[in-house]
Design a protein around this motif. Structure first.
Motif, PDB file in Angstrom:
ATOM      1  N   GLN A   1      10.615  50.749  21.939  1.00  0.00           N
ATOM      2  CA  GLN A   1      10.800  52.139  21.479  1.00  0.00           C
ATOM      3  C   GLN A   1      11.892  52.219  20.433  1.00  0.00           C
ATOM      4  O   GLN A   1      11.752  52.896  19.403  1.00  0.00           O
ATOM      5  CB  GLN A   1      11.167  53.023  22.661  1.00  0.00           C
ATOM      6  N   ALA A   2      12.995  51.513  20.669  1.00  0.00           N
ATOM      7  CA  ALA A   2      14.111  51.547  19.717  1.00  0.00           C
ATOM      8  C   ALA A   2      13.670  50.955  18.385  1.00  0.00           C
ATOM      9  O   ALA A   2      13.980  51.500  17.322  1.00  0.00           O
ATOM     10  CB  ALA A   2      15.300  50.787  20.302  1.00  0.00           C
ATOM     11  N   ALA A   3      12.917  49.825  18.426  1.00  0.00           N
ATOM     12  CA  ALA A   3      12.473  49.180  17.186  1.00  0.00           C
ATOM     13  C   ALA A   3      11.553  50.117  16.405  1.00  0.00           C
ATOM     14  O   ALA A   3      11.618  50.198  15.180  1.00  0.00           O
ATOM     15  CB  ALA A   3      11.758  47.874  17.505  1.00  0.00           C
ATOM     16  N   ARG A   4      10.736  50.831  17.138  1.00  0.00           N
ATOM     17  CA  ARG A   4       9.780  51.744  16.513  1.00  0.00           C
ATOM     18  C   ARG A   4      10.508  52.929  15.891  1.00  0.00           C
ATOM     19  O   ARG A   4      10.342  53.249  14.720  1.00  0.00           O
ATOM     20  CB  ARG A   4       8.786  52.230  17.577  1.00  0.00           C
ATOM     21  N   SER A   5      11.358  53.563  16.695  1.00  0.00           N
ATOM     22  CA  SER A   5      11.958  54.809  16.212  1.00  0.00           C
ATOM     23  C   SER A   5      13.045  54.551  15.164  1.00  0.00           C
ATOM     24  O   SER A   5      13.194  55.323  14.228  1.00  0.00           O
ATOM     25  CB  SER A   5      12.491  55.631  17.377  1.00  0.00           C
ATOM     26  N   LYS A   6      13.782  53.455  15.321  1.00  0.00           N
ATOM     27  CA  LYS A   6      14.907  53.267  14.389  1.00  0.00           C
ATOM     28  C   LYS A   6      14.549  52.438  13.167  1.00  0.00           C
ATOM     29  O   LYS A   6      15.160  52.574  12.115  1.00  0.00           O
ATOM     30  CB  LYS A   6      16.077  52.613  15.143  1.00  0.00           C
ATOM     31  N   ARG A   7      13.544  51.508  13.331  1.00  0.00           N
ATOM     32  CA  ARG A   7      13.250  50.619  12.194  1.00  0.00           C
ATOM     33  C   ARG A   7      11.782  50.659  11.762  1.00  0.00           C
ATOM     34  O   ARG A   7      11.382  49.952  10.838  1.00  0.00           O
ATOM     35  CB  ARG A   7      13.627  49.176  12.569  1.00  0.00           C
ATOM     36  N   GLY A   8      11.002  51.436  12.495  1.00  0.00           N
ATOM     37  CA  GLY A   8       9.579  51.512  12.152  1.00  0.00           C
ATOM     38  C   GLY A   8       8.853  50.193  12.382  1.00  0.00           C
ATOM     39  O   GLY A   8       7.813  49.921  11.774  1.00  0.00           O
ATOM     40  N   ILE A   9       9.377  49.339  13.268  1.00  0.00           N
ATOM     41  CA  ILE A   9       8.728  48.037  13.506  1.00  0.00           C
ATOM     42  C   ILE A   9       8.037  48.050  14.875  1.00  0.00           C
ATOM     43  O   ILE A   9       8.627  48.465  15.881  1.00  0.00           O
ATOM     44  CB  ILE A   9       9.760  46.878  13.452  1.00  0.00           C
ATOM     45  N   GLU A  10       6.791  47.603  14.872  1.00  0.00           N
ATOM     46  CA  GLU A  10       6.016  47.551  16.107  1.00  0.00           C
ATOM     47  C   GLU A  10       6.176  46.149  16.695  1.00  0.00           C
ATOM     48  O   GLU A  10       5.576  45.198  16.183  1.00  0.00           O
ATOM     49  CB  GLU A  10       4.549  47.839  15.756  1.00  0.00           C
ATOM     50  N   LEU A  11       6.968  45.994  17.717  1.00  0.00           N
ATOM     51  CA  LEU A  11       7.165  44.658  18.313  1.00  0.00           C
ATOM     52  C   LEU A  11       5.987  44.323  19.226  1.00  0.00           C
ATOM     53  O   LEU A  11       5.497  45.187  19.964  1.00  0.00           O
ATOM     54  CB  LEU A  11       8.457  44.619  19.124  1.00  0.00           C
ATOM     55  N   GLU A  12       5.604  43.068  19.179  1.00  0.00           N
ATOM     56  CA  GLU A  12       4.487  42.625  20.018  1.00  0.00           C
ATOM     57  C   GLU A  12       5.032  41.535  20.941  1.00  0.00           C
ATOM     58  O   GLU A  12       5.751  40.644  20.468  1.00  0.00           O
ATOM     59  CB  GLU A  12       3.435  42.020  19.095  1.00  0.00           C
ATOM     60  N   THR A  13       4.698  41.613  22.223  1.00  0.00           N
ATOM     61  CA  THR A  13       5.268  40.591  23.120  1.00  0.00           C
ATOM     62  C   THR A  13       4.604  39.236  22.878  1.00  0.00           C
ATOM     63  O   THR A  13       3.395  39.152  22.661  1.00  0.00           O
ATOM     64  CB  THR A  13       5.081  40.967  24.612  1.00  0.00           C
ATOM     65  N   GLU A  14       5.433  38.217  22.932  1.00  0.00           N
ATOM     66  CA  GLU A  14       4.920  36.850  22.842  1.00  0.00           C
ATOM     67  C   GLU A  14       4.632  36.356  24.262  1.00  0.00           C
ATOM     68  O   GLU A  14       3.679  35.641  24.523  1.00  0.00           O
ATOM     69  CB  GLU A  14       5.979  35.960  22.191  1.00  0.00           C
ATOM     70  N   VAL A  15       5.481  36.803  25.151  1.00  0.00           N
ATOM     71  CA  VAL A  15       5.335  36.426  26.549  1.00  0.00           C
ATOM     72  C   VAL A  15       4.043  37.066  27.080  1.00  0.00           C
ATOM     73  O   VAL A  15       3.694  38.184  26.695  1.00  0.00           O
ATOM     74  CB  VAL A  15       6.610  36.876  27.310  1.00  0.00           C
ATOM     75  N   GLN A  16       3.320  36.320  27.921  1.00  0.00           N
ATOM     76  CA  GLN A  16       2.056  36.841  28.450  1.00  0.00           C
ATOM     77  C   GLN A  16       2.346  37.674  29.704  1.00  0.00           C
ATOM     78  O   GLN A  16       3.018  37.181  30.628  1.00  0.00           O
ATOM     79  CB  GLN A  16       1.161  35.642  28.800  1.00  0.00           C
ATOM     80  N   ILE A  17       1.873  38.912  29.713  1.00  0.00           N
ATOM     81  CA  ILE A  17       2.156  39.788  30.864  1.00  0.00           C
ATOM     82  C   ILE A  17       0.881  39.918  31.692  1.00  0.00           C
ATOM     83  O   ILE A  17      -0.161  40.335  31.189  1.00  0.00           O
ATOM     84  CB  ILE A  17       2.634  41.171  30.387  1.00  0.00           C
ATOM     85  N   VAL A  18       0.959  39.510  32.941  1.00  0.00           N
ATOM     86  CA  VAL A  18      -0.256  39.490  33.774  1.00  0.00           C
ATOM     87  C   VAL A  18       0.022  40.047  35.171  1.00  0.00           C
ATOM     88  O   VAL A  18       1.177  40.263  35.543  1.00  0.00           O
ATOM     89  CB  VAL A  18      -0.793  38.031  33.936  1.00  0.00           C
ATOM     90  N   GLY A  19      -1.043  40.236  35.940  1.00  0.00           N
ATOM     91  CA  GLY A  19      -0.915  40.635  37.339  1.00  0.00           C
ATOM     92  C   GLY A  19      -0.967  42.142  37.520  1.00  0.00           C
ATOM     93  O   GLY A  19      -1.202  42.893  36.579  1.00  0.00           O
ATOM     94  N   GLU A  20      -0.733  42.532  38.782  1.00  0.00           N
ATOM     95  CA  GLU A  20      -0.890  43.945  39.121  1.00  0.00           C
ATOM     96  C   GLU A  20       0.432  44.569  39.509  1.00  0.00           C
ATOM     97  O   GLU A  20       1.271  43.905  40.102  1.00  0.00           O
ATOM     98  CB  GLU A  20      -1.825  44.051  40.322  1.00  0.00           C
ATOM     99  N   PRO A  21       0.575  45.865  39.200  1.00  0.00           N
ATOM    100  CA  PRO A  21       1.797  46.521  39.661  1.00  0.00           C
ATOM    101  C   PRO A  21       1.747  46.668  41.183  1.00  0.00           C
ATOM    102  O   PRO A  21       0.681  46.517  41.781  1.00  0.00           O
ATOM    103  CB  PRO A  21       1.749  47.884  38.986  1.00  0.00           C
ATOM    104  N   ILE A  22       2.854  46.972  41.789  1.00  0.00           N
ATOM    105  CA  ILE A  22       2.878  47.132  43.255  1.00  0.00           C
ATOM    106  C   ILE A  22       2.070  48.358  43.636  1.00  0.00           C
ATOM    107  O   ILE A  22       2.202  49.391  43.030  1.00  0.00           O
ATOM    108  CB  ILE A  22       4.325  47.297  43.755  1.00  0.00           C
TER     109      ILE A  22
END
Ligand code: EPU
Length: 764
Positions: free
Chosen positions: A743-764
């Motif tokens: 959110q900070a990157a988007r609002s302050k620098r207009g940059i859309e960060l993309e995660t490199e780390v793979q996010i998997v699984g289910e929330p609790i």
């Protein structure tokens, strides 16, 4: 008996009426409903729950209502209510206000029973088994008994049955609310008397008083267990008593008892006379005593011993009494209703005698009042269990009491010196805690009168699959249930894998792919877990970790090195050095293994994995192998699409001959860069891909977010693209922190960060 009682008996057994039952789904109430339907009444019932039992009764004519509305019982001439029903129940209130007759379940049962020669089975433990056994033996003996027992008994067909042909009525008496004093049976079978139900009784003396009244109202014989001190003391003085047990003084005795895994054999004596041998197909010494009570009763009623012995052999257990849920040479899963310390001890004794290596127990305390009153006794009840997982109290109809939780019992058990006890307040996770402990040779026992058995059923269903997976990976492979993925990710967060599977070779991996496809099981491959963020709910399905065996091998041939997907990149860098091959030194700085490096085209020091790849071998979605050269592969920055649907087996890398000192110096350079610019704390490497405009680490740094944190997740002060786990962080913490950065990157620098780390699984 009063005139009112006589009237009620006539009303219930000789006439036809409209009758409503409040709480009809309860195990006792459904039995009454069944009897009334068989007696020809119009029966309606209300309950917030519907069960298999209410479904069955509806087919027999029960009019079932989901809500307790006064209107539903408007036509009823009599209202019967369960003791779990509160005084302000709308049907009960309206019936009482309009002057309708309302009776408790036990009053109705006592009245129905009075129409026949009643046999009441009473005691704190073993009533259901013994009353069912008695009904079964008398039925096999040709006496056509009616019966009423507190649970579904497969061998009897139903929990209650009215047989117009027979004279006898066998019933299980419930002492929990003092209502056994309402009965006037011909015979009573007293199994044991102990302190129990202290929510209702002040003490043992109050319990004794109720039992003494019952005995005074018993017109025929009193059968009691001579091995039970309280039962002996209270019953001995009655007229016409017959005692049974293992003691030499008993009228009916068992000798030469041979306790087998799930059965027992013994000789039966009446006084000095040897009646014959009995074989019982329900386990445990306590059941030998119960059977002796039934033998004494049936013999006194004139059933020949040969018939008794034959029917005892056929007798099958009530449900939830040492009920076997899963049985294989490796594991045995058993469910038992035991919820009082004495019952727990007896069941654990039986479990121990079965001959498996360890006994793992899951226990759900039943009722706050019992948990509080008997906590000391519970503390001593689990000595025979190797591991005990306790969950929170099943309240039944009680409201919670402050400070009374499963933890109370855990503390007592631990204080008693047991080292293997733990608390799992979330019932739905109990099967995971126990399942993850499993080793071949274990017996798992679920104990409790609430709904803990559902947890054992889930474990049993998953074990069926786990056993098939084990067969696929063979002796050298490994399969574990509910393995915490926090143990297998460098970030050290993440819930469990439903099935954790470690194959050691390509054949096993290929078989696993086929199996999961055929059985519709999701399959996820995890390597060293260095670039992975698993949510706290874990991963459902099969999580495959190809490691060891062929997967860890590194072969060098000329300038090429072929490595299995489980080989660490660091080891490849060092193996290359030993073979004087340069160009792979940067691999030293990447914490992952070959599989992960391929999947995300990992890189460091300006180099990327696929710059060095010559060819790869993989299995497709059907488990078939393929070999592909580099030029056939589509590769992007931190992204290799082929492995989204396929499964890598190995890769061949090309190095170039180089002087050893040059290799050493590049390795050193990489180590130095890592040491000076990256944190040593637990992390998943870089969290974000580098956007075109500015490296992510620099961006986060410039945004002033270093050291910002959510819970125990914190942006590293060393490098802005690393989030570190300060100990005990959850995936939820991590994800929230990632979101804040984005959110900070988007609002302050207009940059859309993309995660490199793979996010998997289910929330609790
Ligand atoms: N920088 C800052 N502040 C920071 C972090 C970095 O100003 O807090 C600056 C650095 O001074 C440098 C630039 O940002 O000028 C780039 O940083 P760095 O050289 O550390 O490289 P990086 O792009 O952040 C990449 C890989 C790392 C790999 C290193 C080392 C990505 C997303 N990351 O990091 O890989 O270890 O190079 O070569 O490509 C990983 O993939 O998990 C990983 C850690």
């Amino acid at each position: 008996m009063t005139t009112a009682d006589v009237d009620l008996t006539k009303f219930l057994t000789q006439e036809r009426h409209n009758i409503h039952l409040i709480g009809v789904a309860g195990s006792g109430m459904s039995g009454i409903a069944g009897l009334l339907l068989q007696l020809g009444h119009h029966v309606s019932g209300s309950d917030k729950l519907d069960t298999l039992e209410t479904d069955r009764l509806e087919r027999l004519g029960l009019k079932f209502y989901h809500q307790h509305r006064a209107a539903e019982a408007r036509d009823a001439e009599l209202v019967i209510y369960s003791s779990a029903i509160k005084k302000d129940n709308p049907i009960l209130k309206s019936a009482q206000e309009s002057g309708k007759r309302t009776v408790r379940r036990a009053e109705a049962l006592a009245a129905i029973m009075s129409a026949k020669r009643g046999i009441l089975v009473v005691g704190m433990h073993g009533k259901t088994t013994t009353s069912a056994m008695a009904a079964h033996v008398l039925r096999e003996g040709g006496l056509h008994p009616s019966h009423y027992v507190g649970a579904e008994i497969p061998i009897l067909g139903t929990n209650a049955h009215w047989d117009a042909r027979g004279e006898y009525f066998v019933a299980e008496g419930d002492e929990s609310d003092g209502t056994i004093a309402l009965f006037h049976p011909e015979h009573a079978l007293v199994l044991n008397i102990e302190e129990e139900h202290l929510d209702f009784y002040a003490d043992l003396a109050a319990i004794e008083k109720v039992f003494r009244q019952l005995l005074a109202q018993t017109t025929g014989k009193v059968f009691y267990c001579a091995d039970e001190p309280n039962a002996t003391r209270i019953c001995r003085s009655s007229d016409r008593v017959i005692c049974y047990g293992l003691s030499d003084e008993a009228d009916y005795r068992a000798t030469d008892i041979e306790l087998r895994n799930f059965s027992s054999a013994f000789w039966v004596y009446r006084g000095k006379e040897r009646l014959g041998e009995a074989v019982l197909n329900v386990p445990g010494e306590h059941n030998v005593r119960n059977a002796l009570g039934v033998i004494a009763l049936a013999t006194e009623l004139g059933v020949p011993f040969e018939k008794i012995a034959k029917s005892l052999t056929k007798f099958q257990h009530a449900r939830r009494r040492f009920e076997i849920k899963y049985d294989s040479p490796r594991f045995l899963l058993v469910d038992d209703y035991g919820h009082h310390p004495t019952e727990i001890k007896a069941t654990l004794k039986t479990a121990r005698s079965v001959g498996r290596t360890r006994v793992l127990t899951m226990f759900q305390p039943h009722r706050y009042s019992r948990t509080k009153a008997l906590r000391k006794e519970f503390g001593h009840a689990f000595d025979q269990a190797d591991r005990v997982v306790i969950t929170d109290v099943y309240g039944s109809n009680e409201s919670p009491m402050p400070g009374v939780t499963g933890q109370l019992i855990v503390d007592e058990i631990a204080a008693h010196g047991h080292c293997g006890v733990s608390y799992q307040p979330r019932l739905e996770w109990v099967h995971r805690d126990v399942g993850n402990l499993l080793e071949p040779g274990d017996l798992v026992l679920s104990l409790g009168a609430g709904n803990i058995h559902e947890q054992l059923s889930i474990l049993a269903a998953d074990l069926v699959i786990a056993e098939k997976l084990k067969e696929i990976v063979g002796e050298s492979g490994d399969v574990r249930l509910y393995e915490p993925l926090s143990k297998h990710t460098t970030l050290r967060v993440g819930g469990p894998a439903q099935f954790w599977v470690e194959p050691r070779n390509e054949t096993a991996l290929s078989e696993l792919i086929r199996f999961c496809r055929r059985d519709n099981l999701p399959l996820f491959v995890i390597g060293r877990g260095s670039n992975l963020l698993v949510r706290d709910g874990g991963i459902r399905g099969v999580v495959v970790h190809p490691s060891g065996g062929d997967f860890d091998k590194i072969d060098i041939h000329g300038n090429e090195m072929t490595a299995g997907v489980g080989a660490k990149l660091k080891e490849i860098a060092y193996a290359a050095r030993a073979a004087d091959l340069g160009g792979l030194e940067w691999m030293e700085g990447i914490p992952g293994a070959v599989g992960g490096a391929l999947r995300m085209n990992a890189g460091a020091m300006g180099a990327q994995t696929f710059e060095k790849v010559v060819r790869i071998r993989y299995l497709d979605g059907e488990g078939n192998p393929h070999d592909k050269d580099r030029h056939e592969l589509e590769v992007h920055y931190r992204h290799f699409p082929l492995l989204e649907q396929n499964f890598a087996v190995s890769a061949t890398f090309r190095g170039s001959p180089a002087p050893r000192e040059q290799i050493e110096s590049r390795l050193h350079e990489s180590q130095e860069k890592r040491r000076t610019t990256q944190p040593i704390a637990k992390s998943a490497g870089c969290i974000f891909k580098n956007p075109e405009k500015c490296p992510a680490g620099k961006l986060v740094d410039e945004l002033g977010l270093k050291n910002s944190s959510v819970g125990k997740a914190r942006v590293s002060e060393v490098h802005g693209n690393f989030i570190v786990n300060d100990g005990g962080a959850t995936a939820t913490d991590m994800l929230e922190l990632i979101d804040r950065i984005k959110q900070a990157a988007r609002s302050k620098r207009g940059i859309e960060l993309e995660t490199e780390v793979q996010i998997v699984g289910e929330p609790i």
